[in-house]
Design a protein around this motif. Structure first.
Motif, PDB file in Angstrom:
ATOM      1  N   VAL A 121     -67.761 -47.390  29.072  1.00  0.00           N
ATOM      2  CA  VAL A 121     -68.388 -47.767  27.658  1.00  0.00           C
ATOM      3  C   VAL A 121     -67.792 -49.017  27.190  1.00  0.00           C
ATOM      4  O   VAL A 121     -66.362 -49.249  27.190  1.00  0.00           O
ATOM      5  CB  VAL A 121     -68.259 -46.695  26.848  1.00  0.00           C
ATOM      6  CG1 VAL A 121     -68.670 -46.997  25.341  1.00  0.00           C
ATOM      7  CG2 VAL A 121     -68.717 -45.495  27.236  1.00  0.00           C
ATOM      8  N   ALA A 122     -68.802 -50.057  26.820  1.00  0.00           N
ATOM      9  CA  ALA A 122     -68.273 -51.578  26.508  1.00  0.00           C
ATOM     10  C   ALA A 122     -68.694 -51.429  24.847  1.00  0.00           C
ATOM     11  O   ALA A 122     -69.734 -51.033  24.552  1.00  0.00           O
ATOM     12  CB  ALA A 122     -68.703 -52.534  26.867  1.00  0.00           C
ATOM     13  N   LEU A 123     -67.906 -51.973  23.770  1.00  0.00           N
ATOM     14  CA  LEU A 123     -68.331 -52.416  22.685  1.00  0.00           C
ATOM     15  C   LEU A 123     -68.546 -53.706  22.450  1.00  0.00           C
ATOM     16  O   LEU A 123     -67.712 -54.725  22.945  1.00  0.00           O
ATOM     17  CB  LEU A 123     -67.164 -51.634  21.702  1.00  0.00           C
ATOM     18  CG  LEU A 123     -66.893 -50.344  21.507  1.00  0.00           C
ATOM     19  CD1 LEU A 123     -65.868 -50.071  20.542  1.00  0.00           C
ATOM     20  CD2 LEU A 123     -68.068 -49.530  21.477  1.00  0.00           C
ATOM     21  N   VAL A 124     -69.511 -54.111  21.785  1.00  0.00           N
ATOM     22  CA  VAL A 124     -69.925 -55.520  21.552  1.00  0.00           C
ATOM     23  C   VAL A 124     -69.953 -55.623  20.032  1.00  0.00           C
ATOM     24  O   VAL A 124     -70.210 -54.981  19.370  1.00  0.00           O
ATOM     25  CB  VAL A 124     -71.106 -55.890  22.239  1.00  0.00           C
ATOM     26  CG1 VAL A 124     -71.123 -55.659  23.671  1.00  0.00           C
ATOM     27  CG2 VAL A 124     -72.276 -55.015  21.676  1.00  0.00           C
ATOM     28  N   ASP A 125     -69.904 -57.075  19.580  1.00  0.00           N
ATOM     29  CA  ASP A 125     -69.490 -57.407  18.326  1.00  0.00           C
ATOM     30  C   ASP A 125     -70.746 -57.416  17.574  1.00  0.00           C
ATOM     31  O   ASP A 125     -71.048 -57.151  16.260  1.00  0.00           O
ATOM     32  CB  ASP A 125     -68.899 -58.653  18.346  1.00  0.00           C
ATOM     33  CG  ASP A 125     -69.704 -60.016  19.074  1.00  0.00           C
ATOM     34  OD1 ASP A 125     -70.684 -59.692  19.445  1.00  0.00           O
ATOM     35  OD2 ASP A 125     -69.122 -61.024  18.742  1.00  0.00           O
ATOM     36  N   ARG A 126     -72.129 -57.517  18.078  1.00  0.00           N
ATOM     37  CA  ARG A 126     -73.299 -57.608  17.474  1.00  0.00           C
ATOM     38  C   ARG A 126     -74.514 -57.360  18.500  1.00  0.00           C
ATOM     39  O   ARG A 126     -74.223 -57.274  19.681  1.00  0.00           O
ATOM     40  CB  ARG A 126     -73.797 -58.902  16.891  1.00  0.00           C
ATOM     41  CG  ARG A 126     -73.894 -60.085  17.791  1.00  0.00           C
ATOM     42  CD  ARG A 126     -73.829 -61.555  16.888  1.00  0.00           C
ATOM     43  NE  ARG A 126     -73.867 -62.541  17.771  1.00  0.00           N
ATOM     44  CZ  ARG A 126     -74.837 -63.078  18.454  1.00  0.00           C
ATOM     45  NH1 ARG A 126     -76.038 -62.624  18.520  1.00  0.00           N
ATOM     46  NH2 ARG A 126     -74.320 -64.028  19.128  1.00  0.00           N
ATOM     47  N   PRO A 127     -75.645 -57.054  17.979  1.00  0.00           N
ATOM     48  CA  PRO A 127     -76.910 -56.742  18.855  1.00  0.00           C
ATOM     49  C   PRO A 127     -76.964 -57.525  20.148  1.00  0.00           C
ATOM     50  O   PRO A 127     -76.748 -58.756  19.915  1.00  0.00           O
ATOM     51  CB  PRO A 127     -78.056 -56.491  18.087  1.00  0.00           C
ATOM     52  CG  PRO A 127     -77.554 -56.350  16.639  1.00  0.00           C
ATOM     53  CD  PRO A 127     -76.118 -57.091  16.469  1.00  0.00           C
ATOM     54  N   ILE A 128     -77.567 -57.096  21.063  1.00  0.00           N
ATOM     55  CA  ILE A 128     -77.339 -57.767  22.444  1.00  0.00           C
ATOM     56  C   ILE A 128     -79.040 -58.174  22.320  1.00  0.00           C
ATOM     57  O   ILE A 128     -79.817 -57.590  22.685  1.00  0.00           O
ATOM     58  CB  ILE A 128     -77.341 -56.592  23.493  1.00  0.00           C
ATOM     59  CG1 ILE A 128     -75.699 -56.422  23.556  1.00  0.00           C
ATOM     60  CG2 ILE A 128     -77.386 -57.582  24.849  1.00  0.00           C
ATOM     61  CD1 ILE A 128     -75.280 -55.421  24.536  1.00  0.00           C
ATOM     62  N   ASP A 129     -79.180 -59.645  22.303  1.00  0.00           N
ATOM     63  CA  ASP A 129     -80.400 -60.177  22.416  1.00  0.00           C
ATOM     64  C   ASP A 129     -80.573 -60.511  24.089  1.00  0.00           C
ATOM     65  O   ASP A 129     -80.068 -60.165  24.640  1.00  0.00           O
ATOM     66  CB  ASP A 129     -80.389 -61.511  21.619  1.00  0.00           C
ATOM     67  CG  ASP A 129     -79.297 -62.553  21.950  1.00  0.00           C
ATOM     68  OD1 ASP A 129     -78.756 -62.488  23.155  1.00  0.00           O
ATOM     69  OD2 ASP A 129     -79.062 -63.307  21.269  1.00  0.00           O
ATOM     70  N   GLY A 130     -81.671 -61.221  24.174  1.00  0.00           N
ATOM     71  CA  GLY A 130     -82.210 -61.669  25.306  1.00  0.00           C
ATOM     72  C   GLY A 130     -81.657 -62.320  26.240  1.00  0.00           C
ATOM     73  O   GLY A 130     -81.132 -62.033  27.319  1.00  0.00           O
ATOM     74  N   GLU A 131     -80.530 -63.260  25.713  1.00  0.00           N
ATOM     75  CA  GLU A 131     -79.674 -63.981  26.250  1.00  0.00           C
ATOM     76  C   GLU A 131     -78.529 -63.122  26.901  1.00  0.00           C
ATOM     77  O   GLU A 131     -78.102 -63.365  27.824  1.00  0.00           O
ATOM     78  CB  GLU A 131     -79.407 -65.035  25.389  1.00  0.00           C
ATOM     79  CG  GLU A 131     -78.151 -66.212  26.101  1.00  0.00           C
ATOM     80  CD  GLU A 131     -78.037 -67.242  25.175  1.00  0.00           C
ATOM     81  OE1 GLU A 131     -76.885 -68.013  25.599  1.00  0.00           O
ATOM     82  OE2 GLU A 131     -78.539 -67.471  24.143  1.00  0.00           O
ATOM     83  N   ARG A 132     -78.159 -62.301  26.001  1.00  0.00           N
ATOM     84  CA  ARG A 132     -76.955 -61.491  26.243  1.00  0.00           C
ATOM     85  C   ARG A 132     -77.393 -60.471  27.444  1.00  0.00           C
ATOM     86  O   ARG A 132     -76.628 -60.320  28.345  1.00  0.00           O
ATOM     87  CB  ARG A 132     -76.233 -60.912  25.106  1.00  0.00           C
ATOM     88  CG  ARG A 132     -75.483 -61.620  24.105  1.00  0.00           C
ATOM     89  CD  ARG A 132     -75.043 -61.048  22.837  1.00  0.00           C
ATOM     90  NE  ARG A 132     -74.340 -61.701  22.178  1.00  0.00           N
ATOM     91  CZ  ARG A 132     -73.042 -61.516  21.427  1.00  0.00           C
ATOM     92  NH1 ARG A 132     -73.001 -60.130  21.165  1.00  0.00           N
ATOM     93  NH2 ARG A 132     -72.468 -62.281  20.691  1.00  0.00           N
ATOM     94  N   ARG A 133     -78.414 -59.977  27.259  1.00  0.00           N
ATOM     95  CA  ARG A 133     -78.973 -59.007  28.288  1.00  0.00           C
ATOM     96  C   ARG A 133     -78.873 -59.856  29.688  1.00  0.00           C
ATOM     97  O   ARG A 133     -78.602 -59.070  30.574  1.00  0.00           O
ATOM     98  CB  ARG A 133     -80.392 -58.552  27.931  1.00  0.00           C
ATOM     99  CG  ARG A 133     -80.394 -57.556  26.762  1.00  0.00           C
ATOM    100  CD  ARG A 133     -81.738 -56.947  26.529  1.00  0.00           C
ATOM    101  NE  ARG A 133     -82.213 -55.894  27.532  1.00  0.00           N
ATOM    102  CZ  ARG A 133     -82.245 -54.759  27.076  1.00  0.00           C
ATOM    103  NH1 ARG A 133     -81.749 -54.179  25.942  1.00  0.00           N
ATOM    104  NH2 ARG A 133     -82.669 -53.591  27.951  1.00  0.00           N
ATOM    105  N   SER A 134     -79.483 -60.892  29.666  1.00  0.00           N
ATOM    106  CA  SER A 134     -79.495 -61.609  30.855  1.00  0.00           C
ATOM    107  C   SER A 134     -78.225 -61.911  31.429  1.00  0.00           C
ATOM    108  O   SER A 134     -78.115 -61.940  32.867  1.00  0.00           O
ATOM    109  CB  SER A 134     -80.381 -63.127  30.870  1.00  0.00           C
ATOM    110  OG  SER A 134     -81.656 -62.920  30.419  1.00  0.00           O
TER     111      SER A 134
END
Length: 246
Positions: free
Chosen positions: A48-61
């Motif tokens: 399980v990873a925590l991220v600082d803000r919602p994952i947009d298309g660039e982050r998903r890629s």
């Protein structure tokens, strides 16, 4: 800090990749790798990873690229990870990008995963999970087990043809044993321990042990499917009747 003695190499590599992205704050190890029940080449790695803000298309890629690289380099690791936005960590129905079996899909963070992190999890990046997630009481664990049994597994019972898949039968038999144990005790059981209390004939228990240890033991497909489906049908029906006061 990564413990190179106890942390699988694939997890170490993922931690390094995620740290370099700059927006993943924590990476937790749960499941069999946290309980000491991990079997290389057999067990999945549940992270399980925590991220600082919602994952947009660039982050998903970016996540897809990272995981495809790791899947190619650590083909036997079966590395999976759910990426949870810190702000939605306490939302039980929020769905999060999850890398599993070669694809990025959206899933909720289950109560059982939360319980595993609370009871046994450790961090390879960031804070210990016990300082981030709320503690889970025994009744919380019981409710989480009930949710899994009456959710996914109840749906599986309605699809008998699923049980012709040997992967589903093995997972179902150990999951039913673990679910019954959690409902009865409010504690978690490893897959290896679950085999010993699974409601199966001894010949099938022996096959389950062998497969858990990585041996290519084969069980009669139809007979095993029937045993596993009946076990799931009984267990999910009992789970629907369970109440916290029981």
């Amino acid at each position: 800090m990564i413990d190179e003695v106890s942390t699988p190499p694939a997890v170490e590599a993922l931690a390094r990749h995620l740290r370099s992205l700059g927006w993943v704050t924590d990476l937790f190890v749960g499941g069999s790798a946290a309980t000491g029940d991990h079997r290389p080449g057999v067990s999945d790695l549940d992270l399980v990873a925590l991220v600082d803000r919602p994952i947009d298309g660039e982050r998903r890629s970016a996540l897809v690229a990272v995981h495809r690289d790791l899947d190619a380099r650590f083909a036997e690791a079966s590395l999976g990870c759910i990426y949870v936005v810190a702000a939605s960590l306490f939302d039980p129905v929020a769905r999060h990008p999850t890398w599993t079996h070669g694809a990025l899909v959206d899933r909720a963070l289950s109560g059982i995963v939360r319980a595993e992190l609370d009871r046994h999890g450790f961090a390879v990046l960031g804070r210990p999970p016990q300082t981030v997630l709320p503690p889970m009481s025994d009744d919380d664990v019981r409710r989480a087990a009930q949710a899994e049994l009456t959710g996914y597994w109840a749906a599986a019972v309605c699809r008998p043809w699923w049980w012709l898949d040997p992967v589903i039968t093995d997972l179902g038999l150990t999951s039913m044993a673990r679910g019954r144990h959690a409902l009865a005790t409010g504690s978690l059981l490893t897959k290896t321990a679950a085999i010993e209390v699974a409601e199966v004939p001894e010949w099938l228990r022996s096959d389950l042990r062998a497969r858990r240890d990585g041996s290519p033991a084969k069980s009669p497909r139809l007979r095993t499917a029937w045993i596993a489906w009946c076990d799931a049908r009984r267990t999910t029906a009992a789970a629907r009747r369970w109440r916290p006061s029981d």
